[in-house]
Design an enzyme around this catalytic site. Structure first.
Site, PDB file in Angstrom:
ATOM      1  N   ASP A 197       0.850  -1.204   0.000  1.00 30.85           N
ATOM      2  CA  ASP A 197       0.000   0.000   0.000  1.00 30.85           C
ATOM      3  C   ASP A 197       0.882   1.251   0.000  1.00 30.85           C
ATOM      4  O   ASP A 197       0.604   2.230   0.705  1.00 30.85           O
ATOM      5  CB  ASP A 197      -0.985   0.014   1.172  1.00 30.85           C
ATOM      6  CG  ASP A 197      -2.087   1.056   0.988  1.00 30.85           C
ATOM      7  OD1 ASP A 197      -2.164   1.672  -0.094  1.00 30.85           O
ATOM      8  OD2 ASP A 197      -2.862   1.255   1.939  1.00 30.85           O
ATOM      9  N   HIS A 216       3.519  10.702  -0.006  1.00 31.71           N
ATOM     10  CA  HIS A 216       3.002  12.068   0.110  1.00 31.71           C
ATOM     11  C   HIS A 216       4.185  13.024   0.233  1.00 31.71           C
ATOM     12  O   HIS A 216       5.276  12.638   0.647  1.00 31.71           O
ATOM     13  CB  HIS A 216       2.088  12.214   1.325  1.00 31.71           C
ATOM     14  CG  HIS A 216       0.809  11.452   1.206  1.00 31.71           C
ATOM     15  ND1 HIS A 216      -0.171  11.786   0.299  1.00 31.71           N
ATOM     16  CD2 HIS A 216       0.352  10.363   1.877  1.00 31.71           C
ATOM     17  CE1 HIS A 216      -1.187  10.925   0.421  1.00 31.71           C
ATOM     18  NE2 HIS A 216      -0.887  10.051   1.360  1.00 31.71           N
TER      19      HIS A 216
END
Lengths: 301, 436
Positions: free
Chosen positions: B302, B306
């Site tokens: 996953d 960011h």
């Protein structure tokens, strides 16, 4: 045969053949331009359409007129139904006007049977909900028989929204009773639970059409996309649309209409050499003449 | 290109053995002992050779959010982490919900990627949960599975239709199980810690309810269902029961849900904010048990990169996600294998064969197979240093943690994608003098 024609399921193979042969006779008469029959002279047929229709309503109307009947048309719009009258009250009122035969289309499965069970007049089901459209089934089979010379042993593919189709149900009932093999195909979301139906279910169109003698293409209603049953017209056509490339052999092409060109069928197929789509429409008048005249003889009128 | 890997421990689904592998024309040409072949040869004594690692769940952010990650940087991070194949999620901008966009990701990955990229398409158009996307056409364009990841298909009728529709081609649907009606705006695991911190909790039942519904729909439609990033003991139990009664369901877990707990959120550490949230020790135990008894088929990262500044905000405002591609293997090697909590063979299975089975693939180290290979140095140690990440996303809650069993070579279809921690350092640029 009782006083009504509600489904093909209720008919024996012999009764189906009787109607088909009589339909073929009327088709030959129509081809000769004979439209002044007297079979129904003095009888009154009421066309009662609680759902929009052009083709089927006109077809019944002409079938009655070509045999000398009086014909009245009732449509949902502007009728007493809008004022709150029940279906049965409407039917009893029309019957009280000395009507001999009612041709009924209704959007609810079972509605036509409800009327038939409660009137003395003969009732012909012109389509009830998702349930049955027996004269469409008969005209499709008549078309297949006239083109292929037989019904028994043929492989007929019905492609499209079988789940919601009364045309498919009537075709399946009639064809299988006469010994044809029926395969239904389409997106899994549009196929019925056919566990106790006498058909094969196959989502892959190429496998379904392999060795087929006839393909009957159902209309795809655009609102089925919004209901989440298929992603797009493009994807539908890619996997289940009928174009001329799918009709490599002498596969007879049927479509009950109205067509959505570019969604379930393209022009190359609809207007090509395999197509019997407009022949179906003529057979529709002939088979309805057969149904009306036979019911009249059986004393239903 | 020709390359001879010598004297390695080979571990794959068929077991462990010692020997050499000769790679030619992108394939494994020969496996044996004491091979002498033309071309380059490299001594891998003491190293472990595996079929390439596969990640079922990565976010490469391209198209649309290239400030967070790109196909080039994300696949470089994958190569760095020993992955030869990664599946990319559809929640980009625009969403990958048409065959043309599937093609775009594939073309971009072919031109700029360091590893194989297998695109995942959306289940519903725009991930909106309303209309089924063009699953058939996307499948033909090369989508290997379909997921609204980030969202769950909340409407059961739509989910049911999507599964019916997918089942007709035996397509794989990947579910991010989270019933939002039970989990409105939760930012961390629900419970006493969240309540003490004054943060809105995400209740584990929101996941378990979603898992159970999807299992019921998969059972009724026959659809192949994969449940991604399981995080709770209840989910593991549900999948275990489903598998026992023969439902076609598979599942994965992330490294962070195996190793970390909600305690890391204390002090409002935004690096520990992830969805599903980090749970509790008993959940970690249950996930590990599920891994060991076969309930959980694969470990998936996953990977959710960011920007630094996006995480430098309040816990509520910070985006959820952890950048994990390049440390997944050595982190788990250090903290699960070296600590004796799982056997090496289990980690190998869950990161090579397990995810391949979910995708309907298989790869063993045998002649004729594709030369997707990862070389591990079991003696190599490091610590997590986000500043050195190849990924543009430096967001991880495990900075400073020990890494072991580092990947030292990633070979993708016979080409060296990573060597000794340098992505792209293939023999075209320099000879392979030493590995590890």
């Amino acid at each position: 045969m009782v006083k009504d024609l509600l489904t093909l399921e209720a008919l024996s193979a012999a009764e189906l053949w009787e109607l088909l042969k009589r339909g073929n006779y009327y088709r030959q008469r129509l081809d000769k331009g004979e439209k002044a029959g007297k079979e129904l002279r003095g009888k009154t047929v009421a066309n009662m359409f609680f759902e929009p229709s052009t083709r089927t309503r006109m077809s019944f109307e002409l079938a009655a007129q070509y045999q000398g009947a009086h014909i009245i048309n009732f449509t949902h719009q502007g009728s007493s139904l809008v004022k709150g009258e029940s279906l049965l009250d409407t039917a009893w009122n029309i019957e009280a006007m000395a009507v001999d035969c009612m041709v009924i289309r209704h959007g609810t499965s079972g509605a036509v049977k409800q009327v038939a069970d409660n009137v003395q007049a003969a009732v012909v089901n012109a389509g009830d909900g998702k349930h049955a459209h027996p004269t469409q089934g008969l005209l499709d089979i008549l078309t297949i028989w006239r083109h292929k010379g037989r019904v028994e042993g043929l492989k007929v593919v019905i492609v499209g929204d079988v789940l919601h189709s009364r045309v498919a149900r009537s075709n399946i009932q009639g064809l299988t009773k006469l010994g044809a093999q029926v395969v239904v195909t389409g997106p899994a979301t549009m196929l019925p639970d056919a566990a106790d139906w006498p058909v094969e279910v196959e989502t892959d169109f190429d496998r379904a059409i392999d060795g087929a003698d006839c393909v009957n293409v159902l209309r795809i209603q655009k609102e089925r996309q919004e209901q989440g049953l298929f992603p797009s017209q493009k994807e539908y056509f890619k996997f289940w649309g009928v174009d001329e490339n799918r009709l490599t052999r002498d596969i007879l092409l049927l479509h009950p209409g109205p067509m959505n060109r570019g969604i379930e069928i393209n022009g190359g197929a609809a207007d090509g050499p395999n197509s019997a789509i407009f022949d179906q429409v003529t057979n529709g008048v002939a088979i309805r003449m057969a149904v009306l005249s036979l019911l009249n003889e059986r004393g239903g009128h | 290109m020709e390359l001879l890997l010598k004297n390695a421990n080979l571990i794959d689904a068929s077991g462990e053995r010692y020997g050499d592998i000769w790679i030619r024309d992108g394939k494994i040409a020969e496996v044996g002992k004491n091979l002498i072949r033309p071309g380059q040869s490299v001594n891998l004594a003491g190293k472990i050779v595996l079929p390439g690692l596969v990640d079922l769940h990565a976010h490469l952010r391209e198209p649309g959010q290239e400030g967070k990650e790109t196909i080039a940087t994300g696949t470089a991070a994958a190569a760095q982490g020993g992955f030869t194949t990664i599946c990319t999620m559809a929640n980009t901008s625009p969403v990958i919900d048409t065959p043309l966009l599937v093609e775009l990701v594939k073309l971009k990955a072919k031109a700029q990627g360091w590893v194989e990229v297998l695109p995942i398409g959306a289940i519903t158009k725009g991930l909106e949960g309303k209309e089924i996307a063009e699953l058939g056409l996307m499948h033909q364009a090369g989508a290997v599975g379909f997921s609204d990841d980030g969202n769950w298909v909340q409407n059961a009728h739509i989910a049911h239709n999507a599964m019916k529709y997918a089942a007709q081609w035996d397509l794989l649907l990947i579910s991010h199980p989270e019933d939002s009606s039970l989990n409105a705006d939760g930012v961390m695991n629900a419970g006493s810690l969240a309540d003490r911190m004054g943060l809105k909790g995400a209740d584990p039942v929101a996941e378990v309810v979603a898992v159970e519904r999807d299992i019921i729909l998969a059972e009724s439609t026959g659809c192949r269902l994969h449940l991604t990033h399981l995080s709770t003991a209840g989910s593991v139990a549900a999948v275990r029961r489903a598998k026992a009664r023969g439902v076609r369901v598979t599942a994965d877990v992330t490294p962070h849900h195996l190793l970390l707990t909600e305690a890391l959120c204390d002090s409002y550490n935004t690096m520990a904010k992830v969805n599903p949230p980090l749970r509790r020790q008993q959940d970690c135990h249950a996930l590990l048990e599920g891994l060991l008894d076969g309930t959980i088929d694969a470990i998936a990262t996953d990977h959710a990169p960011h920007k630094d500044e996006e995480k430098q905000t309040t816990f509520d405002a910070a985006p959820a996600g952890i950048s994990g591609l390049e440390i997944a293997w050595p982190l788990l090697y250090a903290h699960l294998v070296e600590t004796g909590r799982i056997p090496l063979a289990t980690l190998v299975d869950k990161m090579t064969s397990g995810p391949r089975r979910v995708l309907g693939r298989e790869l063993i180290l045998a002649p004729g197979e594709r030369a997707d290979i990862t070389v591990i140095d079991p003696m190599a140690l490091a610590v997590v240093n986000p500043a050195e990440f190849v990924s543009m996303g430096h967001n991880t809650p495990v900075a400073g943690w020990k890494l072991a069993g580092l990947p030292v070579m990633t070979i993708v279809q016979g080409e060296i994608a990573m060597l000794n921690g340098k992505v792209g350092a293939g023999p075209a640029e320099q000879p392979v003098a030493q590995v590890g």
